[in-house]
Design a protein around this motif. Structure first.
Motif, short mmCIF file in Angstrom:
data_model
loop_
_atom_site.label_atom_id
_atom_site.label_comp_id
_atom_site.label_asym_id
_atom_site.label_seq_id
_atom_site.Cartn_x
_atom_site.Cartn_y
_atom_site.Cartn_z
N GLY A 121 4.00 2.66 -3.72
CA GLY A 121 4.15 1.79 -4.61
C GLY A 121 3.82 0.40 -3.85
N SER A 122 4.11 0.26 -2.34
CA SER A 122 3.75 -0.88 -1.94
C SER A 122 2.17 -1.01 -1.71
N MET A 123 1.85 0.18 -1.17
CA MET A 123 0.18 0.13 -1.09
C MET A 123 -0.53 -0.26 -2.25
N LYS A 124 0.02 0.41 -3.55
CA LYS A 124 -0.55 0.17 -4.82
C LYS A 124 -0.51 -1.40 -4.93
N SER A 125 0.68 -2.07 -4.69
CA SER A 125 0.86 -3.44 -5.01
C SER A 125 -0.07 -4.28 -4.19
N ARG A 126 -0.70 -3.56 -2.92
CA ARG A 126 -1.21 -4.56 -2.12
C ARG A 126 -2.94 -4.15 -2.31
N GLU A 127 -3.08 -3.52 -3.22
CA GLU A 127 -4.43 -2.98 -3.49
C GLU A 127 -5.03 -2.24 -2.56
N GLU A 128 -3.91 -1.53 -1.90
CA GLU A 128 -4.63 -0.53 -0.70
C GLU A 128 -5.08 0.79 -1.42
N ILE A 129 -4.43 1.31 -2.46
CA ILE A 129 -5.22 2.53 -3.01
C ILE A 129 -6.39 2.09 -3.72
N ASP A 130 -6.64 0.85 -4.33
CA ASP A 130 -8.05 0.65 -4.57
C ASP A 130 -9.15 0.57 -3.62
#
Lengths: 263, 377
Positions: free
Chosen positions: B237-246
């Motif tokens: 989740g924290s990766m997602k919110s920092r656009e790391e998943i993108d």
């Protein structure tokens, strides 16, 4: 502006984190009604200076006088009263994400005054309009706003109590040039109409040239020079020269001159 | 520039002079806003219908936006006289801003029966959507697994070992302690009930049965759901919110393969191992109580345990471990992927991940119990 009243007076300020000294013997005055731009390289302690003036950080030494009172040696109650006369716009807005924009603006009113809800609603709507946001923004939540709108909403909250002094931490960072220019004009307008004193941290050279009355350069752990832009530009220091005479500095200067020529 | 140092506070005052002009004086500030509103309302009522509205504001000591708004409630900006340039600017700015505000009511809940139905409906729809998404995600994970298994170069050993350590090794002390204590409690309860029938000795069977078939795996799964499922959600989740998943996606990598598979596989390894330890710890806990307070000798305990068809019960319990592991990991990762933007969203989804994982674990366990009962093992 002779015989001006200093609303912020910092003397011999010293800040350090562990062994790292950020400020050493720093002096600075901000006069009533002016817009002071604070510039300095990354890590030169601009935000730390702001935090120690508004009382979020207790300095290791020196004195900070706000509106004539020594912030480091006054009681809690008086201090809270002084703090309510300062508005702070944080770099990323720092809006409370669980509250709507209008509720965000009403937070300080609710805490410091007991007002009927309808009146608070009206005042909040007024501040939101003063910050240049379209009607209807009040009901939105911070996550629904664009970057520029977040800054404006945060500004609306910062001016909720009609502060004497407004602190802005990089207000135009991350805004497009049109949005940044509009924000500069908004600050000018608010200064004129609300009689604000503005302490403005910025990297935006255009902002410096457009709205700042004086510029303070933070370097070598102190305020190197604080004066009008013309004098600061000519100040004999390698960093200052790089900053103002570099390609971006000259571009901003040229743009400011063109604007003046047009006006 | 603006006013000199603020004069001493003084209450705002408003009266009507002989010419019918409203005379305002004192501090027109937010601190007195309530008084101002009352005063203005009273004068507004007393004023005759067609009376001209003019305000003399020269006596005002201090003025802020709240005061300016109160003045504008009395008369239009042009009919307010006696302000200096700064205050005129303030008044004009407020007048301009006020013209742009809308005085609409707030969206509110009506709190009635209709609202109850609407929220119930929303919740049901939400549950349906969540279940559908979970099924889709499980399919996605299995498909990705099938694609990357034949290709050893795409196995992420470092990540896998790291997660096995985090979810398996680091969880050993807490899982063992928990099961030991529950084992002791079950032994006490069993002994208390069975003593009345003179059958205290069957406490051993009770412990053996319950820990091999149910408690070992269930307690471990619940512990892992709270410990590792939530960690998966928070990490992703924290990766997602920092656009790391993108970022992972734009680098040509598959987030499911990079982030989800190692976590799922790690739990598939860890949870069965933890379950074995949990069964042992529970039985040891029960044995401790039997030996120390029920006067059953250790030899007796072991003999009776062997008399039980222990291997069969062990495999019944163990068969559920990979299933729970897969579901917990899938729910944890899926909730992490659902995070959007804010840090608050990470918190919401972490909570949701734990609740869902524990719920699904117990649900599947109940279904499995019925299944094994029906087929008679």
């Amino acid at each position: 502006m002779n015989g001006r009243e200093a609303v912020i007076e910092v003397r011999g300020l010293r800040n350090q984190f562990g062994a790292q000294v950020v400020h050493e013997n720093l002096d600075l005055e901000v006069y009533r009604g002016e817009i002071l731009g604070v510039v300095g390289g990354s890590g030169s302690g601009k935000s730390v200076l702001l935090r120690s003036i508004v009382g979020l950080l207790r300095p290791a030494g020196g004195s900070v006088r706000l509106l004539g009172e020594d912030m480091l040696h006054i009681g809690e109650a008086r201090r809270a009263e002084l703090e309510s006369r300062c508005g702070v716009l944080f770099q990323n807005g720092a809006l409370f994400s669980s509250l709507s924009v209008a509720d965000n603006v009403m937070v300080p009113m609710r805490e410091h005054y007991s007002l009927p809800p309808a009146m608070m609603q009206r005042l909040a709507a007024l501040k939101i309009a003063l910050a240049g946001l379209p009607a209807g923004t009040g009901a939105k939540f911070p996550s629904e706003l664009s970057g520029g709108m977040v800054k404006r909403a945060a500004l609306a909250r910062a001016i909720a109590l009609d502060p004497d002094i407004l602190f802005l931490d990089e207000p135009t960072a991350g805004l497009d040039p049109i949005g940044a220019a509009a924000f500069d004009q908004l600050i000018l307008t608010l200064r004129e109409s609300l009689g604000l004193t503005v302490f403005l941290i910025t990297h935006d050279l255009d902002t410096l040239y457009t709205i700042c009355d004086r510029v303070a350069v933070l370097s070598q752990k102190r305020v190197l020079v604080a004066d009008t832009l013309e004098r600061v530009e000519r100040y004999d220091d390698a960093w200052v020269q790089d900053y103002f005479q570099g390609p971006r500095g000259r571009a901003a200067m040229g743009a400011a001159e063109r604007r003046e020529a047009k006006a | 520039m603006p006013s000199a140092p603020a004069p001493a506070a003084s209450a705002p005052h408003l009266s009507r002079d002989d010419a019918g002009v409203l005379v305002a004086s004192g501090d027109w500030t937010l601190a007195h806003a309530r008084a101002l509103a009352g005063r203005a309302a009273a004068l507004g009522r007393s004023g005759t219908g067609g009376q001209e509205r003019r305000v003399d504001a020269s006596g005002i000591l201090r003025l802020d936006t709240a005061g300016a708004q109160a003045l504008l409630d009395l008369a239009p900006a042009d009919d307010i006289k006696g302000l200096d340039a700064n205050r005129r600017a303030l008044l004009d700015a407020v007048a301009a801003a006020a013209a742009r505000t809308e005085t609409g009511g707030r969206r509110g809940r009506d709190g009635g029966v209709l609202d109850l139905f609407a929220r119930t409906g929303n919740a049901v729809e939400q549950i349906g959507n969540d279940a559908w998404k979970l099924l889709g995600f499980i399919g996605l994970v299995l498909a990705t697994l099938a694609r990357s298994l034949p290709d050893p170069r795409r196995w992420r050993f470092t990540s896998l070992v790291f997660h096995i350590e985090q979810t398996g090794l680091d969880a050993v002390p807490i899982v063992v302690l928990l099961n030991f204590l529950v084992g002791a409690v079950v032994a006490f309860l069993g002994a208390t009930v069975l003593k009345d029938f003179g059958a205290s000795i069957y406490t051993i069977e009770l412990i053996g049965y319950s820990f091999l078939r149910e408690f070992g795996v269930l307690l471990t799964a619940i512990m892992v759901a709270g410990r590792s499922g939530s960690a998966f959600t928070a990490q992703i989740g924290s990766m997602k919110s920092r656009e790391e998943i993108d970022a992972i996606r734009t680098l040509g990598l598959d987030p499911v393969e990079v982030l989800v598979l190692p976590r799922v596989l790690a739990l598939l390894v860890s949870l069965p191992i933890l379950t074995v330890l949990a069964m042992l710890a529970g039985i040891v806990g029960g044995a401790a109580v039997c030996v120390l307070s029920l006067d059953i000798s250790p030899t007796m305990f072991v003999t009776r345990l062997q008399g039980l068809n222990a291997t069969q019960h062990f495999w019944v319990g163990m068969s559920k471990a990979p299933l729970f592991a897969f579901l917990i990991a899938a729910i944890g990762c899926l909730e992490g992927m659902k995070v959007s933007g804010s840090a608050q969203s990470v918190g919401t989804h972490t909570t949701s991940s734990v609740v869902q994982a524990i719920f699904v674990t117990i649900l599947v366990d109940a279904l499995a119990a019925i299944f094994y009962m029906e087929i008679g093992v």
